[in-house]
Design a protein around this motif. Structure first.
Motif, PDB file in Angstrom:
ATOM      1  N   SER A 185       0.773  -1.141  -0.012  1.00  0.00           N
ATOM      2  CA  SER A 185      -0.076   0.041  -0.166  1.00  0.00           C
ATOM      3  C   SER A 185       0.830   1.305  -0.032  1.00  0.00           C
ATOM      4  CB  SER A 185      -1.127  -0.068   1.221  1.00  0.00           C
ATOM      5  OG  SER A 185      -0.227   0.213   2.330  1.00  0.00           O
ATOM      6  N   LEU A 186       2.128   1.272   0.185  1.00  0.00           N
ATOM      7  CA  LEU A 186       3.205   2.281   0.084  1.00  0.00           C
ATOM      8  C   LEU A 186       4.185   2.257  -0.930  1.00  0.00           C
ATOM      9  CD1 LEU A 186       3.931   2.756   4.159  1.00  0.00           C
ATOM     10  CD2 LEU A 186       2.181   4.049   2.824  1.00  0.00           C
ATOM     11  N   ALA A 187       4.261   1.089  -1.671  1.00  0.00           N
ATOM     12  CA  ALA A 187       5.217   0.986  -2.630  1.00  0.00           C
ATOM     13  C   ALA A 187       4.562   0.845  -4.002  1.00  0.00           C
ATOM     14  CB  ALA A 187       6.059  -0.115  -2.244  1.00  0.00           C
ATOM     15  N   ALA A 188       5.164   1.188  -5.139  1.00  0.00           N
ATOM     16  CA  ALA A 188       4.665   0.919  -6.385  1.00  0.00           C
ATOM     17  C   ALA A 188       4.966  -0.459  -6.682  1.00  0.00           C
ATOM     18  CB  ALA A 188       5.216   2.042  -7.425  1.00  0.00           C
ATOM     19  N   PRO A 189       4.341  -1.106  -7.805  1.00  0.00           N
ATOM     20  CA  PRO A 189       4.774  -2.591  -8.093  1.00  0.00           C
ATOM     21  C   PRO A 189       6.256  -2.620  -8.524  1.00  0.00           C
ATOM     22  CG  PRO A 189       2.753  -1.776  -9.197  1.00  0.00           C
ATOM     23  CD  PRO A 189       3.331  -0.373  -8.417  1.00  0.00           C
ATOM     24  N   GLU A 190       6.943  -1.656  -9.184  1.00  0.00           N
ATOM     25  CA  GLU A 190       8.190  -1.835  -9.544  1.00  0.00           C
ATOM     26  C   GLU A 190       9.286  -1.743  -8.359  1.00  0.00           C
ATOM     27  OE1 GLU A 190       6.949   2.512 -10.569  1.00  0.00           O
ATOM     28  OE2 GLU A 190       5.957   0.648 -10.728  1.00  0.00           O
ATOM     29  N   LEU A 212      23.332   7.484  -0.181  1.00  0.00           N
ATOM     30  CA  LEU A 212      23.411   8.197  -1.428  1.00  0.00           C
ATOM     31  C   LEU A 212      22.683   9.435  -1.562  1.00  0.00           C
ATOM     32  CD1 LEU A 212      22.578   5.135  -3.810  1.00  0.00           C
ATOM     33  CD2 LEU A 212      24.811   5.773  -3.060  1.00  0.00           C
ATOM     34  N   THR A 213      23.328  10.387  -2.444  1.00  0.00           N
ATOM     35  CA  THR A 213      22.878  11.550  -2.658  1.00  0.00           C
ATOM     36  C   THR A 213      21.485  11.477  -3.372  1.00  0.00           C
ATOM     37  OG1 THR A 213      23.973  12.260  -4.581  1.00  0.00           O
ATOM     38  CG2 THR A 213      25.132  12.830  -2.466  1.00  0.00           C
ATOM     39  N   THR A 214      20.614  12.465  -3.215  1.00  0.00           N
ATOM     40  CA  THR A 214      19.339  12.539  -4.300  1.00  0.00           C
ATOM     41  C   THR A 214      19.733  12.405  -5.787  1.00  0.00           C
ATOM     42  OG1 THR A 214      18.096  13.629  -2.373  1.00  0.00           O
ATOM     43  CG2 THR A 214      17.272  13.897  -4.556  1.00  0.00           C
ATOM     44  N   ALA A 215      20.770  13.394  -6.228  1.00  0.00           N
ATOM     45  CA  ALA A 215      21.170  13.573  -7.581  1.00  0.00           C
ATOM     46  C   ALA A 215      21.577  11.978  -8.088  1.00  0.00           C
ATOM     47  CB  ALA A 215      22.410  14.479  -7.554  1.00  0.00           C
ATOM     48  N   GLU A 216      22.233  11.396  -7.267  1.00  0.00           N
ATOM     49  CA  GLU A 216      22.816  10.016  -7.618  1.00  0.00           C
ATOM     50  C   GLU A 216      21.767   9.045  -7.919  1.00  0.00           C
ATOM     51  OE1 GLU A 216      27.104   9.798  -5.348  1.00  0.00           O
ATOM     52  OE2 GLU A 216      25.372   9.226  -4.144  1.00  0.00           O
ATOM     53  N   VAL A 217      20.655   9.040  -7.069  1.00  0.00           N
ATOM     54  CA  VAL A 217      19.627   8.297  -7.006  1.00  0.00           C
ATOM     55  C   VAL A 217      18.515   8.684  -8.241  1.00  0.00           C
ATOM     56  CG1 VAL A 217      17.300   7.448  -6.068  1.00  0.00           C
ATOM     57  CG2 VAL A 217      19.416   7.952  -4.747  1.00  0.00           C
ATOM     58  N   ALA A 218      18.612  10.044  -8.665  1.00  0.00           N
ATOM     59  CA  ALA A 218      17.584  10.598  -9.492  1.00  0.00           C
ATOM     60  C   ALA A 218      18.308  10.344 -11.084  1.00  0.00           C
ATOM     61  CB  ALA A 218      17.436  11.998  -9.332  1.00  0.00           C
ATOM     62  N   SER A 219      19.398  10.381 -10.975  1.00  0.00           N
ATOM     63  CA  SER A 219      20.173  10.252 -12.178  1.00  0.00           C
ATOM     64  C   SER A 219      20.409   8.536 -12.620  1.00  0.00           C
ATOM     65  CB  SER A 219      21.736  10.728 -12.303  1.00  0.00           C
ATOM     66  OG  SER A 219      22.435  10.154 -11.272  1.00  0.00           O
ATOM     67  N   ARG A 220      20.323   7.663 -11.720  1.00  0.00           N
ATOM     68  CA  ARG A 220      20.626   6.303 -11.972  1.00  0.00           C
ATOM     69  C   ARG A 220      19.456   5.697 -11.972  1.00  0.00           C
ATOM     70  NH1 ARG A 220      25.059   8.544  -9.878  1.00  0.00           N
ATOM     71  NH2 ARG A 220      27.125   7.842 -10.605  1.00  0.00           N
ATOM     72  N   ASP A 224      10.324   6.038  -8.813  1.00  0.00           N
ATOM     73  CA  ASP A 224       9.956   5.569  -7.673  1.00  0.00           C
ATOM     74  C   ASP A 224      11.076   5.135  -6.986  1.00  0.00           C
ATOM     75  OD1 ASP A 224       7.969   3.752  -6.005  1.00  0.00           O
ATOM     76  OD2 ASP A 224       9.677   2.165  -6.378  1.00  0.00           O
ATOM     77  N   ALA A 225      12.517   5.244  -7.332  1.00  0.00           N
ATOM     78  CA  ALA A 225      13.597   5.065  -6.516  1.00  0.00           C
ATOM     79  C   ALA A 225      13.640   6.498  -5.731  1.00  0.00           C
ATOM     80  CB  ALA A 225      14.891   4.863  -7.361  1.00  0.00           C
ATOM     81  N   VAL A 226      13.434   7.593  -6.156  1.00  0.00           N
ATOM     82  CA  VAL A 226      13.430   8.811  -5.435  1.00  0.00           C
ATOM     83  C   VAL A 226      12.439   8.823  -4.351  1.00  0.00           C
ATOM     84  CG1 VAL A 226      13.140  11.378  -5.497  1.00  0.00           C
ATOM     85  CG2 VAL A 226      14.000  10.146  -7.480  1.00  0.00           C
ATOM     86  N   LEU A 227      11.268   8.390  -4.208  1.00  0.00           N
ATOM     87  CA  LEU A 227      10.198   8.077  -3.343  1.00  0.00           C
ATOM     88  C   LEU A 227      10.768   7.303  -2.450  1.00  0.00           C
ATOM     89  CD1 LEU A 227       7.020   8.086  -5.260  1.00  0.00           C
ATOM     90  CD2 LEU A 227       8.000  10.090  -4.115  1.00  0.00           C
ATOM     91  N   ALA A 228      11.324   6.019  -2.558  1.00  0.00           N
ATOM     92  CA  ALA A 228      11.923   4.919  -1.918  1.00  0.00           C
ATOM     93  C   ALA A 228      13.359   5.750  -1.068  1.00  0.00           C
ATOM     94  CB  ALA A 228      12.429   3.833  -2.460  1.00  0.00           C
ATOM     95  N   CYS A 308      -3.726   5.839  -0.504  1.00  0.00           N
ATOM     96  CA  CYS A 308      -3.011   5.015  -1.747  1.00  0.00           C
ATOM     97  C   CYS A 308      -1.810   5.449  -1.928  1.00  0.00           C
ATOM     98  CB  CYS A 308      -4.104   5.094  -2.900  1.00  0.00           C
ATOM     99  SG  CYS A 308      -5.673   4.330  -2.542  1.00  0.00           S
ATOM    100  N   ALA A 309      -0.921   4.296  -2.388  1.00  0.00           N
ATOM    101  CA  ALA A 309       0.435   4.928  -2.499  1.00  0.00           C
ATOM    102  C   ALA A 309       0.487   5.395  -3.879  1.00  0.00           C
ATOM    103  CB  ALA A 309       1.319   3.592  -2.616  1.00  0.00           C
ATOM    104  N   GLU A 310      -0.268   5.006  -4.683  1.00  0.00           N
ATOM    105  CA  GLU A 310      -0.438   5.434  -6.118  1.00  0.00           C
ATOM    106  C   GLU A 310      -1.590   6.070  -6.667  1.00  0.00           C
ATOM    107  OE1 GLU A 310       0.828   1.755  -8.421  1.00  0.00           O
ATOM    108  OE2 GLU A 310       2.733   3.072  -9.059  1.00  0.00           O
TER     109      GLU A 310
END
Length: 534
Positions: A185-190, A212-220, A224-228, A308-310
């Motif tokens: 309920s808090l995470a996307a299927p991916e 990790l920095t936010t920039a590293e996560v967003a660029s790679r 959904d990874a940014v939310l995680a 809802c998560a989504e």
């Protein structure tokens, strides 16, 4: 005094979690004793199980047969969201009567603001104790977690922990990274794919990912990874100033005649869901928190908020409306009068870009509806009763299909990418005749048509007999010998002919609307009808 590390007005979150709720609900409906191991299946795989079943080796994701092998006494029930929501409503009502403002994430998990409850009962510990007592009064065991952020509170609830203010990141850091994907309920299927990738990259703890920095996560990684990542750092997953939806997005329905049955309420709820999403779509918005309101003929007003998560789809909205109405109309303290008004209020909305609809107007709506119908049939008839086809390797059309039970791993019996010499040319028959009725193929003189050792017709085909009917042939293709078991010599008959397998296509004479093309298979000097072309 404002606690350190918190801004003025910031609120703590309390999550109440009922462990293994689908299994608990299934056991309650079946009236099983507490010592009976229980597992809940969806698409022939375990999605929830009781603690007793886990002690015997049953785990989520196992196939039905594997779970039964681990625990022969296992009671199996099919997943039923309606049942789960209906039985969870008394728990929600009891908690809401103790501390108002409950939001349901899914059956078995709810959240609410902890600050007001802590002030009223004197402390967060006292509030947690009172809410656990309220849940226990309904006959349900629960655990509570309290933290600064919602996702941290949900994870804390699984451990029955109260996380000190400002210590969310420190609390999460040593936990396995898979915890970020554990709550659907808090995470996307991916999210599961992201967790698997992080684990393979060596980021096996939440603290490793949070470093990790936010920039590293967003660029790679994906969005959904940014939310995680925000969850891993115990930062707010949503902006503190949520966008307030326009008042004209609220939809309601006057029930005439008033509603007393669940099926009638669900029908009205589906219409409302469609109307709500039409208005949201026109406004370029999507809903992430939904308030469901019902008014009765006696003046009673019932309301419940679902988070809802989504962004919700029309199908997801209709499901939640049905679950909620089912819970209201079937619980022990049900309304004293029929429902006269239904209302859906989008409490929180986001830009419609957060919900990517499919080309034909839905997020796989047709596929999801079909799958849910198949799973329901599987629940009625048994796990092996519903099978799906998987492209396989082989020479004949029947050999190129492997039937597996819905939910099992779609593994073909043979590799379809291999060459398969002698494979039937395209197109494949539209209809396969697995019983392979016997037919007779004959020449113009009435003599039977055989296939010689050179893979040729013994004469030119002229007529086909099938039962009491016969047709003249207007065309044919083949024969094609089945190129297999080449190491075994053919059997030579007394007349010099050989016995092997071959296929041919024949076109039957008739009116244009009655033209038929058949696939024939030849074996042991006998022709059989194997397939029918459109």
């Amino acid at each position: 005094m404002i606690p350190p590390g918190r801004e003025k007005g910031a609120a703590r979150v309390l999550a109440l979690w009922c462990p293994d709720w689908p299994a608990v609900a299934a056991a309650a409906v079946a009236r099983l004793p507490a010592t009976q191991p229980v597992a809940v299946l969806f698409a022939n795989r375990v999605v929830a199980c009781s603690a007793i079943a886990r002690a015997d080796g049953v785990r989520r994701g196992q196939k039905r047969r594997e779970a039964q092998g681990k625990c022969p006494d296992l009671f199996l029930a099919q997943a039923d969201p309606d049942r789960d929501a209906r039985l969870f409503e008394p728990v929600v009502a009891a908690v809401d009567a103790t501390v108002p403002g409950v939001e349901v994430l899914r059956p078995g998990l709810l959240v609410l603001g902890a600050r007001g409850a802590a002030r009223f009962f004197g402390s967060e510990e006292a509030a947690a104790e009172r809410l656990l007592d309220a849940a226990a009064a309904t006959g349900v065991e629960a655990q509570i977690g309290i933290a600064d952020e919602l996702s941290t509170a949900v994870i804390a609830a699984r451990r029955g922990a109260i996380v000190p203010t400002g210590a969310g990141a420190r609390f999460l850091a040593p936990m396995p990274v898979r915890e970020l994907a554990f709550e659907p309920s808090l995470a996307a299927p991916e999210r599961a794919d992201l967790v698997d990738l992080l684990h393979r990259l060596g980021l096996r703890r939440i603290g490793d990912f949070a470093a990790l920095t936010t920039a590293e996560v967003a660029s790679r990684f994906g969005a959904d990874a940014v939310l995680a990542h925000r969850c891993a750092q115990a930062k707010p997953e949503r902006p503190p100033a949520a966008r307030q939806p326009p008042k004209d997005l609220t939809v309601d329905h006057r029930c005439d005649p008033p509603i007393e049955r669940v099926d009638a309420a669900a029908f009205a709820g589906r219409m409302l869901a469609t109307e709500l999403h039409t208005q949201l779509s026109n406004a370029g918005l999507a809903c992430t928190r939904l308030s469901i309101v019902a008014e009765t003929d006696a003046g009673e007003e019932l309301s419940r908020i679902w988070r809802c998560a989504e962004p919700l789809t029309p199908e997801g909205t209709a499901d939640r409306v049905r679950w909620q109405l089912d819970g209201w109309l079937t619980r022990r303290d049900r309304p004293t009068a029929p429902i006269t008004l239904l209302r859906l209020v989008p409490v929180e909305v986001v830009a419609a870009g957060a919900l990517q609809l499919g080309l034909w107007g839905g997020v796989g709506e047709e596929d999801e509806r079909a799958r849910r119908a198949l799973v329901r049939v599987q629940g009625l008839l048994g796990g092996e009763a519903v099978r799906i086809g998987v492209l396989s390797g082989g020479r004949g059309p029947a050999e190129r299909i492997t039937l597996v039970a819905l939910g099992d791993e779609p593994v073909p019996a043979a590799d379809p990418t291999l060459p398969w010499p002698g494979r039937l040319p395209e197109p494949a028959p539209a209809l396969l005749l697995f019983h392979r009725p016997v037919v007779r193929l004959e020449g113009e003189d009435g003599a039977p048509i055989l296939v010689t050792e050179r893979a040729l017709f013994s004469a030119e085909p002229f007529r086909l007999h099938w039962g009491s009917r016969q047709w003249r042939l207007t065309g044919w293709a083949g024969p094609w010998p089945v190129d297999e078991r080449w190491w075994a010599s053919s059997t030579e008959n007394d007349d010099g002919s050989t016995t092997f397998t071959a296929r041919a296509q024949v076109q039957l004479d008739g009116e244009p609307a009655d033209v038929r093309v058949l696939l024939l298979v030849y074996h042991d000097e006998t022709w059989h009808a194997e397939g029918l072309y459109d």
